[in-house]
Design a protein around this motif. Sequence first.
Motif, PDB file in Angstrom:
ATOM      1  N   GLY A 196       0.818  -1.198   0.000  1.00 48.55           N
ATOM      2  CA  GLY A 196       0.000   0.000   0.000  1.00 48.55           C
ATOM      3  C   GLY A 196       0.853   1.250   0.000  1.00 48.55           C
ATOM      4  O   GLY A 196       1.975   1.248   0.521  1.00 48.55           O
ATOM      5  N   ARG A 197       0.331   2.289  -0.604  1.00 49.92           N
ATOM      6  CA  ARG A 197       0.966   3.607  -0.546  1.00 49.92           C
ATOM      7  C   ARG A 197      -0.118   4.637  -0.278  1.00 49.92           C
ATOM      8  O   ARG A 197      -1.096   4.720  -1.022  1.00 49.92           O
ATOM      9  N   LEU A 198       0.051   5.399   0.792  1.00 46.79           N
ATOM     10  CA  LEU A 198      -0.910   6.424   1.180  1.00 46.79           C
ATOM     11  C   LEU A 198      -0.168   7.748   1.282  1.00 46.79           C
ATOM     12  O   LEU A 198       0.770   7.880   2.073  1.00 46.79           O
ATOM     13  N   SER A 199      -0.600   8.713   0.485  1.00 50.01           N
ATOM     14  CA  SER A 199       0.139   9.969   0.369  1.00 50.01           C
ATOM     15  C   SER A 199      -0.796  11.151   0.611  1.00 50.01           C
ATOM     16  O   SER A 199      -1.848  11.268  -0.028  1.00 50.01           O
ATOM     17  N   TRP A 200      -0.401  12.021   1.528  1.00 49.60           N
ATOM     18  CA  TRP A 200      -1.194  13.211   1.877  1.00 49.60           C
ATOM     19  C   TRP A 200      -0.235  14.389   1.869  1.00 49.60           C
ATOM     20  O   TRP A 200       0.445  14.667   2.843  1.00 49.60           O
ATOM     21  N   ARG A 201      -0.157  15.065   0.727  1.00 54.92           N
ATOM     22  CA  ARG A 201       0.858  16.104   0.539  1.00 54.92           C
ATOM     23  C   ARG A 201       0.197  17.349  -0.060  1.00 54.92           C
ATOM     24  O   ARG A 201      -0.406  17.292  -1.128  1.00 54.92           O
TER      25      ARG A 201
ATOM     26  N   ARG B 196      -3.435   0.853   8.973  1.00 58.89           N
ATOM     27  CA  ARG B 196      -3.878  -0.305   9.766  1.00 58.89           C
ATOM     28  C   ARG B 196      -5.270  -0.750   9.339  1.00 58.89           C
ATOM     29  O   ARG B 196      -5.553  -1.948   9.252  1.00 58.89           O
ATOM     30  N   PHE B 197      -6.167   0.202   9.095  1.00 59.61           N
ATOM     31  CA  PHE B 197      -7.533  -0.107   8.683  1.00 59.61           C
ATOM     32  C   PHE B 197      -7.559  -0.883   7.372  1.00 59.61           C
ATOM     33  O   PHE B 197      -8.343  -1.814   7.198  1.00 59.61           O
ATOM     34  N   LEU B 198      -6.693  -0.507   6.445  1.00 57.73           N
ATOM     35  CA  LEU B 198      -6.705  -1.113   5.119  1.00 57.73           C
ATOM     36  C   LEU B 198      -5.825  -2.355   5.004  1.00 57.73           C
ATOM     37  O   LEU B 198      -6.152  -3.278   4.246  1.00 57.73           O
ATOM     38  N   LEU B 199      -4.708  -2.404   5.740  1.00 60.50           N
ATOM     39  CA  LEU B 199      -3.728  -3.479   5.568  1.00 60.50           C
ATOM     40  C   LEU B 199      -3.469  -4.296   6.827  1.00 60.50           C
ATOM     41  O   LEU B 199      -2.706  -5.258   6.778  1.00 60.50           O
TER      42      LEU B 199
END
Length: 346
Positions: free
Chosen positions: A149-154, A186-189
């Motif tokens: 997973g990759r989660l990006s908030w930029r 954590r919720f997703l993976l």
Amino acid sequence: MTRPLNGLLVGAGFFSRNHLHAWSEVEGARIAAVCDRDAGRAETAAREFGIAEWHTDASVLKSGAFDFVDICTTMETHEALVGLAIDAGVPAIVQKPFAPDIDTCLRIESRARAAGVRVMLHENFRFQKIFRRLREILDSGEIGEPTFGRLSWRNDIDVYTNQPYLTQTKRFMIMDVGIHMLDLARFLLGDAHSVSCFTQSVKEGIAGEDAATMLLRHDNAAVSIVDVSYATHKNPNPFPQTLGEIEGRAGTVQILEDEVLRIHTAQGARDETISPDGRGWTSAPWTQIQDSVPRTQQHFIDALRAGSQFETSARDSLQTYALAEAAYRSAASGRSVEIETLLKGA
């Protein structure tokens, strides 16, 4: 008919307006009083939202008039305020961050558990519509077992004007937004056990980090990258969107701008656009976050009434806060950090 649960909202600052709007929509509960150390802010909030009472001292919790408390204050105040709730036997929903460090989180959770007082963290990112839908897709098995997973908030949203104290906050970006993103990972993976992290202070004159990149190893052997920044200049500004992807053994889901999920499988690709709820009090660019607040609070009330577990209970959230603590320790040491030792005794 069962009467609504009466709540006290503590903290009438910047984000509290979203809480107060949201509480007006929550079934089975209402805010009966507002409390803030600043009498003017407490009175103004109470008057604007048609709330009969306002106070300047949170010890009003001991009055027996409240069935729950919504603590919408900065993290340095949480131990004392949750302590008041525990002494009064009043369940609490607490704005993130839980506390400034993992040791304080452990103390709060241990005391609440010993007293039998229920505490939930207001981790609203996982309650955004786009991530509830993504969770459904993952649960369906359409892309197979998740492996990455990759989660990006930029973005470069100005968080400093409404919250000037952030310029002096030494633990900044990870605790402000990174904590939401770690919970989302954590919720997703699933739970993770180790973190490697690099932090940056890009904006001049701030005390803490305004960008961080974290690598997580999950218990199921999946790997995720979580990166957050308030120093990323783009036009148009993507705030407040979380972008990225989840890869599985049989496909991938991309999280794209404008709240689009693109699902790739052997049958091809399709897009799902997640539309806003259309509430009268939400406004761009905040809509995606604002829409998640009523869902978060409704979950709190529903679980209180049913006696069921909070998704983000204080105990469950220790796993998230241990990841944040490990991220800071990794950034300081240049090494990967395991969270197991941070949670001893939990």
